[in-house]
Motif scaffolding. Sequence first.
Motif, PDB file in Angstrom:
ATOM      1  N   PRO A  38     -14.659 -11.886  -4.086  1.00  0.00           N
ATOM      2  CA  PRO A  38     -14.432 -12.571  -2.965  1.00  0.00           C
ATOM      3  C   PRO A  38     -13.170 -12.623  -2.295  1.00  0.00           C
ATOM      4  O   PRO A  38     -12.712 -12.461  -0.999  1.00  0.00           O
ATOM      5  N   GLU A  39     -12.119 -13.179  -2.976  1.00  0.00           N
ATOM      6  CA  GLU A  39     -10.726 -12.935  -2.722  1.00  0.00           C
ATOM      7  C   GLU A  39     -10.046 -11.809  -2.052  1.00  0.00           C
ATOM      8  O   GLU A  39      -9.739 -11.747  -1.096  1.00  0.00           O
ATOM      9  N   LEU A  40     -10.513 -10.461  -2.755  1.00  0.00           N
ATOM     10  CA  LEU A  40      -9.918  -9.223  -2.004  1.00  0.00           C
ATOM     11  C   LEU A  40     -10.697  -9.094  -0.744  1.00  0.00           C
ATOM     12  O   LEU A  40     -10.036  -8.566   0.109  1.00  0.00           O
ATOM     13  N   LEU A  41     -11.951  -9.339  -0.648  1.00  0.00           N
ATOM     14  CA  LEU A  41     -12.695  -9.053   0.361  1.00  0.00           C
ATOM     15  C   LEU A  41     -12.095  -9.957   1.619  1.00  0.00           C
ATOM     16  O   LEU A  41     -11.608  -9.567   2.751  1.00  0.00           O
ATOM     17  N   LEU A  42     -11.891 -11.305   1.537  1.00  0.00           N
ATOM     18  CA  LEU A  42     -11.434 -12.195   2.494  1.00  0.00           C
ATOM     19  C   LEU A  42      -9.973 -11.937   2.848  1.00  0.00           C
ATOM     20  O   LEU A  42      -9.449 -12.332   3.902  1.00  0.00           O
ATOM     21  N   GLY A  43      -9.291 -11.440   1.825  1.00  0.00           N
ATOM     22  CA  GLY A  43      -8.005 -10.825   2.077  1.00  0.00           C
ATOM     23  C   GLY A  43      -7.893  -9.445   2.827  1.00  0.00           C
ATOM     24  O   GLY A  43      -6.742  -8.994   3.062  1.00  0.00           O
ATOM     25  N   ASN A  44      -9.175  -8.783   3.103  1.00  0.00           N
ATOM     26  CA  ASN A  44      -8.963  -7.427   3.549  1.00  0.00           C
ATOM     27  C   ASN A  44      -8.382  -6.392   3.058  1.00  0.00           C
ATOM     28  O   ASN A  44      -7.709  -5.620   3.461  1.00  0.00           O
ATOM     29  N   GLN A  45      -8.624  -6.585   1.496  1.00  0.00           N
ATOM     30  CA  GLN A  45      -7.731  -5.751   0.782  1.00  0.00           C
ATOM     31  C   GLN A  45      -8.482  -4.272   0.468  1.00  0.00           C
ATOM     32  O   GLN A  45      -8.067  -3.528  -0.360  1.00  0.00           O
ATOM     33  N   TYR A  46      -9.888  -4.509   0.720  1.00  0.00           N
ATOM     34  CA  TYR A  46     -10.683  -2.947   0.550  1.00  0.00           C
ATOM     35  C   TYR A  46     -10.406  -2.123   1.627  1.00  0.00           C
ATOM     36  O   TYR A  46      -9.797  -2.412   2.665  1.00  0.00           O
ATOM     37  N   GLY A  47     -11.084  -0.939   1.526  1.00  0.00           N
ATOM     38  CA  GLY A  47     -10.745   0.024   2.370  1.00  0.00           C
ATOM     39  C   GLY A  47     -11.095  -0.156   3.846  1.00  0.00           C
ATOM     40  O   GLY A  47     -11.952  -0.640   4.135  1.00  0.00           O
ATOM     41  N   HIS A  48     -10.139   0.046   5.015  1.00  0.00           N
ATOM     42  CA  HIS A  48     -10.633  -0.006   6.512  1.00  0.00           C
ATOM     43  C   HIS A  48      -9.838   1.108   7.241  1.00  0.00           C
ATOM     44  O   HIS A  48      -9.721   1.119   8.361  1.00  0.00           O
ATOM     45  N   ALA A  49     -10.037   2.454   6.510  1.00  0.00           N
ATOM     46  CA  ALA A  49      -9.104   3.390   7.420  1.00  0.00           C
ATOM     47  C   ALA A  49     -10.054   4.776   7.075  1.00  0.00           C
ATOM     48  O   ALA A  49     -10.639   4.928   5.947  1.00  0.00           O
ATOM     49  N   LEU A  50      -9.976   5.735   7.816  1.00  0.00           N
ATOM     50  CA  LEU A  50     -10.363   7.153   7.796  1.00  0.00           C
ATOM     51  C   LEU A  50      -8.857   8.096   7.721  1.00  0.00           C
ATOM     52  O   LEU A  50      -8.235   7.644   8.142  1.00  0.00           O
TER      53      LEU A  50
ATOM     54  N   GLN B 264      -3.385  12.636   9.290  1.00  0.00           N
ATOM     55  CA  GLN B 264      -3.633  11.340  10.124  1.00  0.00           C
ATOM     56  C   GLN B 264      -4.520  10.456   9.535  1.00  0.00           C
ATOM     57  O   GLN B 264      -5.401  10.768   8.889  1.00  0.00           O
ATOM     58  N   ARG B 265      -3.858   9.081   9.677  1.00  0.00           N
ATOM     59  CA  ARG B 265      -4.733   8.069   8.977  1.00  0.00           C
ATOM     60  C   ARG B 265      -5.148   7.334  10.513  1.00  0.00           C
ATOM     61  O   ARG B 265      -4.202   7.002  11.429  1.00  0.00           O
ATOM     62  N   VAL B 266      -6.463   6.981  10.350  1.00  0.00           N
ATOM     63  CA  VAL B 266      -7.056   6.058  11.597  1.00  0.00           C
ATOM     64  C   VAL B 266      -7.557   4.791  10.883  1.00  0.00           C
ATOM     65  O   VAL B 266      -8.541   4.956  10.402  1.00  0.00           O
ATOM     66  N   ASP B 267      -6.881   3.787  11.347  1.00  0.00           N
ATOM     67  CA  ASP B 267      -7.291   2.528  10.894  1.00  0.00           C
ATOM     68  C   ASP B 267      -8.331   1.825  11.625  1.00  0.00           C
ATOM     69  O   ASP B 267      -8.118   1.662  13.078  1.00  0.00           O
ATOM     70  N   LEU B 268      -9.433   1.283  11.156  1.00  0.00           N
ATOM     71  CA  LEU B 268     -10.381   0.788  11.890  1.00  0.00           C
ATOM     72  C   LEU B 268     -10.404  -0.767  12.340  1.00  0.00           C
ATOM     73  O   LEU B 268     -11.071  -1.372  12.850  1.00  0.00           O
TER      74      LEU B 268
END
Length: 473
Positions: free
Chosen positions: A221-233, A245-249
């Motif tokens: 939960p700490e990593l999740l709420l800290g937005n530490q999991y992946g969020h890009a293509l 190229q990196r595309v951040d969602l």
Amino acid sequence: MSSSSHHHTDPTFYRTPAEAIAAPAEKLAYVVAFDRGAQRPDALTAIGTDPESDGYGRVVGWTDLPTRGDELHHFGWNACSSSIAHAEHHAGGLHRRYLLLPGLRSSRIHVYDTHADPARPALVRTIEAAELAERAGYSRPHTLHCGPTGIYLSCLGGANGSDGPGGIAVLDHDTFDVVRAWETDRGPQHLAYDAWWHLNHNTLITSEWGTPSMIEDGLNPELLLGNQYGHALHFWDLDAGRHVQRVDLGAEHQMVLELRPAHNPDATWGFAGVVVSTADLSASVWRWYRDGDRWNAEKVITIPAEPADPEDLPPALKPFGAVPPLVTDIALSVDDRFLYVSCWGTGELKQYDVSDPSQPREVGSVRLGGITRRTPHPAAPDEALSGGPQMVEVSRDGRRIYLSNSLYGSWDDQFYPDGVGAWLAKLDTDPDAGGGLTPDPRFFPRGAEFHGLRVHQVRLQGGDASSDSYCFA
């Protein structure tokens, strides 16, 4: 292609998506099953899918692995229809014959031959974790696809389970030896998950989940709420193995998992599923597309969380008072018309018409299981179901959808602490009538049929929507 080499081509290799759709229906589904306690071997099971046969909707083959603690998860064929365009490697000798079963926990890969007895494949090779680590520098093998220069195997961890970077190992098409790491220049990419491609456009796409330490003991939960999991293509030069190229969602869009490129090889778009938004617990589906000489992505589907009484929620969700949809898998029909979206948290499979991929339209929905709903299956109306639609597979003709209910051992335990059980369902749809989903009351293997193991991914004999690439439009 000469007629002699064409004569030897595997009949399940199709030049175009349209040929695949017109081909005979699958007679078997392969399903991997794992023992969460690692006390018994995981298994490769075969399920009868011929409605005329006695074994329809039942386990008709069972093959125990020789090892324990593998945690079978995703798996796939050694070859697919794209082999037709790479025939110079094999002069027609390559066949869709072997199933490669990566162990997500053990980092071993078992290779099974389906040729002699399709319901009871024979073990022909075991690739040990040490070989994957020494030759490619990776561990935690996850998803594989047959590609132009070999079998591409995405891996979540670095050598021996270290925290990465994760990436892609290339295996030899014929010997299954681990050859090398695919990347020559990974740029900013560190987290890994899925990998697929636009073959005719020399583009490979990867997505992001987390490193072994971020996922193996459950959702943190700490990593999740800290937005530490992946969020890009990430977009790559396929031939060169070079990051382009990196595309951040957006950091709140946590866990960009399944990638489903259009099957039409001329197309330059596809869909990516996002598990959860930390802003509002919604899930989403994004479309990536070519925009001039760059790649872009836009959110095209948002699925909101459903309010719930905290009393009914597992500890991980009590503070939120809601059930997140948790989109954990998506599948795109071979004709690129329908997208299926698994909402493992709320217990729903959604069907969208994506004839216009920038504007999906929901046309069907089925509820099964769910964290609070526990919706039963029509075949067993008195059985409250645990788990929910998770891995989803679509037949080549787009008329049959297969669902399994386990996500990942430690995550199952967090969200379904009273037990996730094991079940496999089949839904019917009629693409000609514009969609709509109906559970097949004759097809519901579950529980004791899987001997206490949990079921994960489904692969169909002769290929399916999520494992085949085509080179001709």
